[in-house]
Design a protein around this motif. Sequence first.
Motif, mmCIF file in Angstrom:
data_model
loop_
_atom_site.group_PDB
_atom_site.id
_atom_site.type_symbol
_atom_site.label_atom_id
_atom_site.label_comp_id
_atom_site.label_asym_id
_atom_site.label_seq_id
_atom_site.Cartn_x
_atom_site.Cartn_y
_atom_site.Cartn_z
ATOM 1 N N GLY A 16 0.944 -1.131 -0.057
ATOM 2 C CA GLY A 16 -0.019 0.058 -0.011
ATOM 3 C C GLY A 16 0.712 1.299 0.067
ATOM 4 O O GLY A 16 0.190 2.255 -0.103
ATOM 5 N N LEU A 17 2.097 1.210 0.136
ATOM 6 C CA LEU A 17 2.842 2.426 0.145
ATOM 7 C C LEU A 17 3.311 2.576 -1.373
ATOM 8 O O LEU A 17 3.336 1.718 -2.322
ATOM 9 C CB LEU A 17 4.069 2.078 0.882
ATOM 10 C CG LEU A 17 3.988 2.071 2.442
ATOM 11 C CD1 LEU A 17 5.351 1.705 3.205
ATOM 12 C CD2 LEU A 17 3.161 2.979 3.153
ATOM 13 N N ASP A 18 3.793 3.941 -1.602
ATOM 14 C CA ASP A 18 4.442 4.314 -2.932
ATOM 15 C C ASP A 18 5.897 4.115 -3.097
ATOM 16 O O ASP A 18 6.213 3.796 -4.265
ATOM 17 C CB ASP A 18 3.918 5.745 -3.152
ATOM 18 C CG ASP A 18 2.558 6.081 -3.371
ATOM 19 O OD1 ASP A 18 1.882 5.206 -4.342
ATOM 20 O OD2 ASP A 18 1.813 6.603 -2.498
ATOM 21 N N PHE A 19 6.568 4.404 -1.985
ATOM 22 C CA PHE A 19 8.071 4.186 -2.251
ATOM 23 C C PHE A 19 8.822 3.944 -0.835
ATOM 24 O O PHE A 19 8.061 4.359 0.266
ATOM 25 C CB PHE A 19 8.781 5.369 -2.903
ATOM 26 C CG PHE A 19 8.386 6.673 -2.177
ATOM 27 C CD1 PHE A 19 9.494 7.121 -1.561
ATOM 28 C CD2 PHE A 19 7.624 7.393 -2.928
ATOM 29 C CE1 PHE A 19 9.381 8.412 -0.915
ATOM 30 C CE2 PHE A 19 7.548 8.859 -2.171
ATOM 31 C CZ PHE A 19 8.508 9.371 -1.347
ATOM 32 N N LEU A 20 9.796 3.245 -0.848
ATOM 33 C CA LEU A 20 10.616 3.522 0.340
ATOM 34 C C LEU A 20 11.872 4.733 -0.001
ATOM 35 O O LEU A 20 12.111 5.035 -1.110
ATOM 36 C CB LEU A 20 11.605 2.249 0.367
ATOM 37 C CG LEU A 20 10.678 1.014 0.576
ATOM 38 C CD1 LEU A 20 11.711 -0.203 1.256
ATOM 39 C CD2 LEU A 20 9.735 1.078 1.932
ATOM 40 N N SER A 21 12.358 5.148 1.137
ATOM 41 C CA SER A 21 13.347 6.290 0.756
ATOM 42 C C SER A 21 14.335 6.170 1.806
ATOM 43 O O SER A 21 14.280 5.572 2.863
ATOM 44 C CB SER A 21 12.683 7.645 0.875
ATOM 45 O OG SER A 21 12.425 8.123 2.218
ATOM 46 N N VAL A 22 15.513 6.818 1.518
ATOM 47 C CA VAL A 22 16.669 6.785 2.569
ATOM 48 C C VAL A 22 17.472 8.056 2.376
ATOM 49 O O VAL A 22 17.433 8.775 1.150
ATOM 50 C CB VAL A 22 17.724 5.739 2.398
ATOM 51 C CG1 VAL A 22 18.280 5.724 1.038
ATOM 52 C CG2 VAL A 22 18.691 5.615 3.404
ATOM 53 N N SER A 23 17.785 8.690 3.582
ATOM 54 C CA SER A 23 18.745 9.876 3.451
ATOM 55 C C SER A 23 20.232 9.567 4.240
ATOM 56 O O SER A 23 19.906 8.965 5.083
ATOM 57 C CB SER A 23 18.139 11.115 4.147
ATOM 58 O OG SER A 23 18.969 12.152 4.412
ATOM 59 N N ALA A 51 5.093 6.559 -8.037
ATOM 60 C CA ALA A 51 6.567 6.648 -7.346
ATOM 61 C C ALA A 51 7.460 6.404 -8.478
ATOM 62 O O ALA A 51 8.456 7.056 -8.666
ATOM 63 C CB ALA A 51 6.715 5.757 -6.201
ATOM 64 N N GLU A 52 7.156 5.746 -9.560
ATOM 65 C CA GLU A 52 8.020 5.250 -10.504
ATOM 66 C C GLU A 52 8.247 6.747 -11.311
ATOM 67 O O GLU A 52 9.359 7.222 -11.790
ATOM 68 C CB GLU A 52 7.598 4.198 -11.360
ATOM 69 C CG GLU A 52 8.592 4.024 -12.710
ATOM 70 C CD GLU A 52 9.755 3.425 -12.306
ATOM 71 O OE1 GLU A 52 10.653 3.983 -12.920
ATOM 72 O OE2 GLU A 52 9.991 2.765 -11.541
ATOM 73 N N GLN A 53 7.055 7.300 -11.341
ATOM 74 C CA GLN A 53 7.099 8.777 -12.324
ATOM 75 C C GLN A 53 7.835 9.802 -11.478
ATOM 76 O O GLN A 53 8.688 10.295 -12.183
ATOM 77 C CB GLN A 53 5.659 9.206 -12.486
ATOM 78 C CG GLN A 53 5.664 10.281 -13.366
ATOM 79 C CD GLN A 53 4.071 10.582 -13.702
ATOM 80 O OE1 GLN A 53 3.029 9.984 -13.186
ATOM 81 N NE2 GLN A 53 3.951 11.800 -14.213
ATOM 82 N N LEU A 54 7.692 9.624 -10.085
ATOM 83 C CA LEU A 54 8.570 10.682 -9.379
ATOM 84 C C LEU A 54 9.979 10.300 -9.579
ATOM 85 O O LEU A 54 10.709 11.407 -9.835
ATOM 86 C CB LEU A 54 8.044 10.531 -7.800
ATOM 87 C CG LEU A 54 8.945 11.495 -6.890
ATOM 88 C CD1 LEU A 54 8.749 13.064 -7.321
ATOM 89 C CD2 LEU A 54 8.404 11.129 -5.425
ATOM 90 N N ALA A 55 10.199 8.852 -9.497
ATOM 91 C CA ALA A 55 11.805 8.721 -9.658
ATOM 92 C C ALA A 55 12.368 9.081 -10.920
ATOM 93 O O ALA A 55 13.521 9.520 -10.970
ATOM 94 C CB ALA A 55 11.951 7.203 -9.266
ATOM 95 N N GLN A 56 11.486 9.067 -12.123
ATOM 96 C CA GLN A 56 11.984 9.043 -13.453
ATOM 97 C C GLN A 56 12.200 10.946 -13.401
ATOM 98 O O GLN A 56 13.087 11.330 -14.153
ATOM 99 C CB GLN A 56 11.013 8.705 -14.342
ATOM 100 C CG GLN A 56 11.227 7.257 -14.485
ATOM 101 C CD GLN A 56 10.139 6.769 -15.749
ATOM 102 O OE1 GLN A 56 9.278 7.420 -16.350
ATOM 103 N NE2 GLN A 56 10.107 5.488 -15.684
ATOM 104 N N GLN A 57 11.259 11.476 -12.747
ATOM 105 C CA GLN A 57 11.480 12.985 -12.652
ATOM 106 C C GLN A 57 12.516 13.368 -12.045
ATOM 107 O O GLN A 57 13.482 14.406 -12.444
ATOM 108 C CB GLN A 57 10.195 13.611 -12.229
ATOM 109 C CG GLN A 57 8.938 13.618 -12.879
ATOM 110 C CD GLN A 57 7.900 14.149 -12.221
ATOM 111 O OE1 GLN A 57 7.524 14.172 -10.936
ATOM 112 N NE2 GLN A 57 6.888 14.483 -13.057
#
Length: 678
Positions: free
Chosen positions: A484-491, A535-541
């Motif tokens: 149900g989540l759109d992406f995992l992230s890390v900083s 999220a795939e679209q966000l990553a491509q952007q």
Amino acid sequence: MQATLRHTEQLKQQGFRQILFVSGEAEWCLRQAEEWMAQLPGDWLWLGDAPLSPLHCAPAAARTLLGREFLHAVFDARTGFHAEALAALSGTLKAGSWLLILVPDWQKWASLPDRDSLRWSEQPSAIASPHFIRHLQRRVMQDDAIALLLQHQPFTLPSLPAYSAWQPGEISEQQAVLETLLLSEPGISVLIAPRGRGKSALAGLLAARWPGRCLITAPAKVATDVLAEFAGQAFEFIAPDRLLAAGAELRPETVEWLLVDEAAAIPTPLLHQLVKRFPRVLLTSTLQGYEGTGRGFMLKFCATLPQVTLLKLNRPLRWAEHDPLERFINDLLLFAEADPQPETQPVRFSFPEQSDWLTAPEQLSAMYQLLTSAHYRTSPLDLRRMMDAPGMHFVAALQKERVQGALWLVDEGGLSAELAEAVWAGFRRPRGNLVAQSLAAHGGWPAAAQLRSRRISRIAVAPSCRRQGIGLQMVLQSRAQAQGLDFLSVSFGYTDELWRFWQSCGFRLARFGSKPEASSGCYTAMALLPLSEAAEQLAQQATTRLQRDWPWLQRLTKISVEIAVSSDRQLDEEDWRELAGFAWGYRPYEASIGALGRLVGLQTVPLPLLQGALVAELSAAQLSHSFGLSGRKALVAGWRQEARRGLAALNREESERWQARMQILHENHEKESESVQK
């Protein structure tokens, strides 16, 4: 009264410190504290926001207590429990001291809002912290040496254990370390020990007995009282930043020792520069405490230094071994060091929850200790967050029941479209959502704050189990748990090695910070692992944006990373939005630098301030001086004005459309602010 005085005298003889929890209604607790302070002469430092003692300190300023000593103290936790402040305070109390801890009604406490949660919960208002409070209460009830004064309940003093009389003058261990330092060749020595072992006193004695000149530095001068006392006339303090900026009078040939007290609390880049300047350097660090862990400091920072001599002190000087206060603080804040041993059993994974702190705390405790050993800035604040902040998730890698790997994730995102747009424009900065907000506010994608994500906050693998794919497997396990989540992230602080690891886990670079982290000296990198089409679209952007902006971003970061630079220098719709946010909103210059660079390249009207920064590559100080500006604030205002002029010259109609949109955003923000104030 007489029983209390006899108990206090016995404490002093045995070298112990006594904890007294005072639990009840707020005013009743204050009256008990006043009576106790009247009975027992002493310093009576009051740590809290409503002090009843002339000697007092706010919890947020507790780090200024490090290196100082007091007889008796009150820790006022009636409205909030500042765990780091308690850790700092406990290290300042002499043998024979009482520590009164004022808390709410014992039965109601776990369900009451804790004001300290505003620092770590990322919630708009205070929340209860039941897991930490129950964890504390369990330890209090299991420890016969702790006194508990409950309103409407009878009170008896605890019996002290039968130990032989304390010998406070036993300094053979410290003397041996001092002799080692006095005979040392040029190089770097690191002294790591728990509080109360005489680190500061030993550093002061080294300054006093060394025949040449010694300089002393520390995070704050006020924390060097003990060191100064033992150094005497040889005490010569200079702050770390001033020391780096100092001139020829502090050349290495005139200074033979640099003594750095509480080195783990000084930013790593500063330390790296300091240790290179002097022939002999002594770094002291507390094994566990307010700022985090000295063991992690040793593993991370000291591993980068050549020819380090590691020194240790185990025997306490300011109190006896088996001291009840030290034992309680170590148990409460999980200060014991992680000691995972290699196993031959296959690795399996589990997913503990916060409620396990109440029923089966061993696994979560071992995870926290492993994370602490790997991340030396981890502090009791992180323990509070791990126990009670909403949206926490965990993955443990186990061999048998032994924790060999730990991963900690935090829920982010889910902001409304209106709030996400306000974050993007720079009008709002709600609590939390580190990566999601940064991608909106600095990356330029409001959608990132609307999507639901989970950020990897910490990850650690036991040294004996590294290079076996356990870290990768924990990330994959967390991905499988992210329905149900759109992406995992890390900083993370960017290094080639770290980026190779995250890349192997499937993450893609999204943005870089423009300034190095104070703790590591590395530039922040943020990366995404898309789980949904949005999220795939966000990553491509994000990838496209990095490729287009890299010629300008690289000037800020000085990072060497392979990015396929785009030759496109035209303004697209995303650039217009970015430039409008900078020109008529509050978007930062660093976040807009790529779009501004393209704007300058297309200009037919003069934009001298922007051209000076982006073409001539002049610094902010040089530009301010050349154009007679008062400072950075005036320079940014000039950049915004030039951006407005440049957009209008490029396409007046489009410029006016974006200006109108930004005006609507600004008005909505003003209305919301007014409604909140009402």
